[in-house]
Scaffold this active site. Structure first.
Site, PDB file in Angstrom:
ATOM      1  N   TRP A 119       6.486  52.037  69.005  1.00 58.46           N
ATOM      2  CA  TRP A 119       6.591  50.572  69.062  1.00 58.46           C
ATOM      3  C   TRP A 119       5.198  50.014  68.740  1.00 58.46           C
ATOM      4  O   TRP A 119       4.218  50.431  69.375  1.00 58.46           O
ATOM      5  CB  TRP A 119       7.034  50.146  70.469  1.00 58.46           C
ATOM      6  CG  TRP A 119       7.222  48.668  70.627  1.00 58.46           C
ATOM      7  CD1 TRP A 119       7.888  47.814  69.785  1.00 58.46           C
ATOM      8  CD2 TRP A 119       6.740  47.861  71.720  1.00 58.46           C
ATOM      9  NE1 TRP A 119       7.850  46.536  70.291  1.00 58.46           N
ATOM     10  CE2 TRP A 119       7.154  46.527  71.468  1.00 58.46           C
ATOM     11  CE3 TRP A 119       6.008  48.123  72.876  1.00 58.46           C
ATOM     12  CZ2 TRP A 119       6.862  45.473  72.329  1.00 58.46           C
ATOM     13  CZ3 TRP A 119       5.713  47.083  73.732  1.00 58.46           C
ATOM     14  CH2 TRP A 119       6.144  45.773  73.459  1.00 58.46           C
TER      15      TRP A 119
ATOM     16  N   ASP B 120       8.591  54.572  78.899  1.00 61.10           N
ATOM     17  CA  ASP B 120       8.856  53.174  78.580  1.00 61.10           C
ATOM     18  C   ASP B 120      10.373  53.001  78.496  1.00 61.10           C
ATOM     19  O   ASP B 120      11.024  53.542  77.595  1.00 61.10           O
ATOM     20  CB  ASP B 120       8.184  52.836  77.236  1.00 61.10           C
ATOM     21  CG  ASP B 120       8.396  51.382  76.829  1.00 61.10           C
ATOM     22  OD1 ASP B 120       9.069  50.637  77.559  1.00 61.10           O
ATOM     23  OD2 ASP B 120       7.871  51.005  75.763  1.00 61.10           O
TER      24      ASP B 120
ATOM     25  N   ALA C 150      13.132  50.283  78.018  1.00 61.48           N
ATOM     26  CA  ALA C 150      13.304  48.870  77.646  1.00 61.48           C
ATOM     27  C   ALA C 150      14.724  48.532  77.211  1.00 61.48           C
ATOM     28  O   ALA C 150      15.019  47.366  76.942  1.00 61.48           O
ATOM     29  CB  ALA C 150      12.320  48.501  76.528  1.00 61.48           C
TER      30      ALA C 150
ATOM     31  N   LYS D  16      16.061  43.060  77.591  1.00 67.63           N
ATOM     32  CA  LYS D  16      17.233  43.330  76.772  1.00 67.63           C
ATOM     33  C   LYS D  16      18.473  43.556  77.634  1.00 67.63           C
ATOM     34  O   LYS D  16      19.534  43.004  77.346  1.00 67.63           O
ATOM     35  CB  LYS D  16      17.007  44.582  75.897  1.00 67.63           C
ATOM     36  CG  LYS D  16      15.609  44.757  75.353  1.00 67.63           C
ATOM     37  CD  LYS D  16      15.291  43.751  74.289  1.00 67.63           C
ATOM     38  CE  LYS D  16      13.862  43.728  73.802  1.00 67.63           C
ATOM     39  NZ  LYS D  16      12.768  44.332  74.398  1.00 67.63           N
TER      40      LYS D  16
HETATM   41  C1  LIG Z   1       9.924  49.951  73.256  1.00 65.86           C
HETATM   42  C2  LIG Z   1       9.630  48.668  73.935  1.00 65.86           C
HETATM   43  N1  LIG Z   1       8.916  48.678  75.064  1.00 65.86           N
HETATM   44  C3  LIG Z   1       8.619  47.543  75.717  1.00 65.86           C
HETATM   45  C4  LIG Z   1       9.033  46.325  75.250  1.00 65.86           C
HETATM   46  C5  LIG Z   1       8.577  45.099  76.020  1.00 65.86           C
HETATM   47  O1  LIG Z   1       9.541  44.211  76.381  1.00 65.86           O
HETATM   48  P1  LIG Z   1       9.184  42.843  77.081  1.00 65.86           P
HETATM   49  O2  LIG Z   1       7.724  42.716  77.238  1.00 65.86           O
HETATM   50  O3  LIG Z   1       9.763  41.787  76.204  1.00 65.86           O
HETATM   51  O4  LIG Z   1       9.865  42.912  78.422  1.00 65.86           O
HETATM   52  C6  LIG Z   1       9.772  46.252  74.060  1.00 65.86           C
HETATM   53  C7  LIG Z   1      10.190  44.958  73.506  1.00 65.86           C
HETATM   54  O5  LIG Z   1      10.501  44.794  72.380  1.00 65.86           O
HETATM   55  C8  LIG Z   1      10.079  47.460  73.389  1.00 65.86           C
HETATM   56  O6  LIG Z   1      10.789  47.474  72.267  1.00 65.86           O
END
Ligand SMILES: Cc1ncc(COP(=O)(O)O)c(C=O)c1O
Length: 386
Positions: A124, A205, A207, A240
């Site tokens: 990411w 991670d 998500a 999400k």
């Molecule tokens: C792999 C991954 N980790 C973490 C996040 C972080 O999400 P947020 O900060 O929007 O809660 C995302 C968001 O796109 C993601 O795709």
């Protein structure tokens, strides 16, 4: 002094969003933005979330601070959802989204004397930025063969072997962004062995819980790993899974020895205090209400099932197509919203300029951004460039 600041490059995704917005073609297709879209192209508020908000509006008696650790009932419920009974022994703190949780985790590693975080590539795109912002070194290690669309465990383990004890490795629990390629249970076991052999700390991670095969299925592998390692860090985003992107809801969990837990918590509290002091309440309160009420929880699970079915159906439709050099059939096996196609810069640009089809520069597509009616046109465009 401030006048001397150099101009920083904007996030590459913002450039694509802008180009898409300014494209006058009415049949343009947006596969760039990383949010879930339903069959009509909308990102609706889930019914359970709306209902929970009504409960909160009617019942909230104060707006005073929620406290340093955040909403402890929220933490208990999301910990249970992600890690089951194991979560009771984890140190936890609410965070400002998954991004904020990742940053807390990286800062904690630095406080612990950590120097480097390994990033299986491609990752990411915000992971390296977060690691560097915590003043740790981001180390790329190979992970995925894009042409063949498969995880390369040998390459990953060869990368582990070049690292030092105490380095951490970011591993996505499910629905990998940008690859859609998840580890099998067997691979999670191998990962646990390799991490233990090299003295590396898993930094998980999570998500997209519920977007792959199911709420429990999506965390089964991470749980297998967590049972086998002495220490681990887990960043969770609820953006999400509950469709509450803008509410910034996340949490950080840490597995460590019992004797180290109080110190771990105190460090996290200090890092958070100097950063944003107390977490925001509303989004975490929504999640707490949904997960603690049987009817809301069932409604949420049903809607999440529909989201997952929609993504899987689009994946199956794409996988049924044949496009020259692209192994389309593998798209059906991939999980969550994203896949990364084996396309080069010229092909991505041609799709954008000649066909009005927008994906990231690295050829990541948001499968959920593709409406059924647009699939034939998308496939024809792929055939024209690939
Ligand atoms: C792999 C991954 N980790 C973490 C996040 C972080 O999400 P947020 O900060 O929007 O809660 C995302 C968001 O796109 C993601 O795709």
């Amino acid at each position: 002094m401030i006048e001397n600041l150099p101009l920083k490059a904007p996030d590459p995704l913002l450039k694509i969003i802008k180009m898409f917005r300014e494209d006058p073609r009415t049949d343009k297709i947006d596969l760039g933005v990383g949010v879930y879209k339903d069959a009509s192209g909308n990102t609706p508020v889930m019914k359970a979330v709306k209902d929970a908000e009504a409960v909160l509006l009617a019942g909230q008696k104060t707006k005073t601070y929620v406290g340093q650790q955040g909403d402890v009932d929220f933490l208990k419920l999301v910990g249970q959802l992600a890690f089951g009974e194991m979560a009771r022994d984890f140190v936890s703190i609410q965070a400002v989204g998954g991004t904020g949780a990742l940053r807390l985790g990286a800062d904690l590693l630095r406080e612990s004397g950590g120097k480097r975080i390994l990033l299986p590539q491609p990752c990411w795109p915000n992971h390296p930025a977060i690691v560097r912002a915590a003043r740790l070194e981001a180390v790329d290690v190979p992970f995925f063969n894009i042409a063949e669309q498969r995880i390369d465990m040998d390459a990953l383990f060869a990368g582990f072997a070049t690292c030092e004890r105490g380095d951490a490795v970011i591993l996505q629990a499910c629905c990998h962004n940008p690859l859609g390629a998840d580890f099998s249970i067997e691979q999670w076991k191998q990962l646990a062995d390799a991490l233990n052999t090299h003295g590396l700390i898993p930094f998980i991670d999570l998500a997209y819980q519920g977007f792959g095969d199911g709420v429990d299925e999506d965390v089964a592998g991470a749980r297998v790993l967590l049972e086998r390692v002495p220490e681990a860090i887990m960043a969770i985003s609820e953006a999400k899974s509950f469709g509450i992107y803008r509410e910034r809801v996340g949490a950080l969990f840490v597995k460590t020895a019992e004797k180290a837990r109080a110190a771990t918590m105190s460090n996290l509290a200090q890092i958070a205090r100097a950063n944003y002091s107390m977490p925001p309440d509303h989004g975490a309160a929504i999640v707490r209400e949904v997960l603690s009420d049987n009817a809301l929880r069932t409604s949420w699970r049903d809607e999440l099932d529909q989201i997952r079915s929609h993504i899987k159906r689009t994946r199956r439709m794409l996988a049924a197509e044949r496009v020259n050099s692209i192994p389309m059939h593998l798209i059906a096996d991939q999980k969550g919203m994203f896949s990364t196609l084996p396309l080069n810069d010229a092909q991505v640009t041609a799709l954008r300029e000649q066909h009005g089809i927008y994906m990231t520069d690295a050829a990541r597509i948001n499968v959920a951004g593709l409406r059924e009616a647009d699939i034939p046109r998308f496939v024809e465009a792929l055939k024209a460039v690939a």
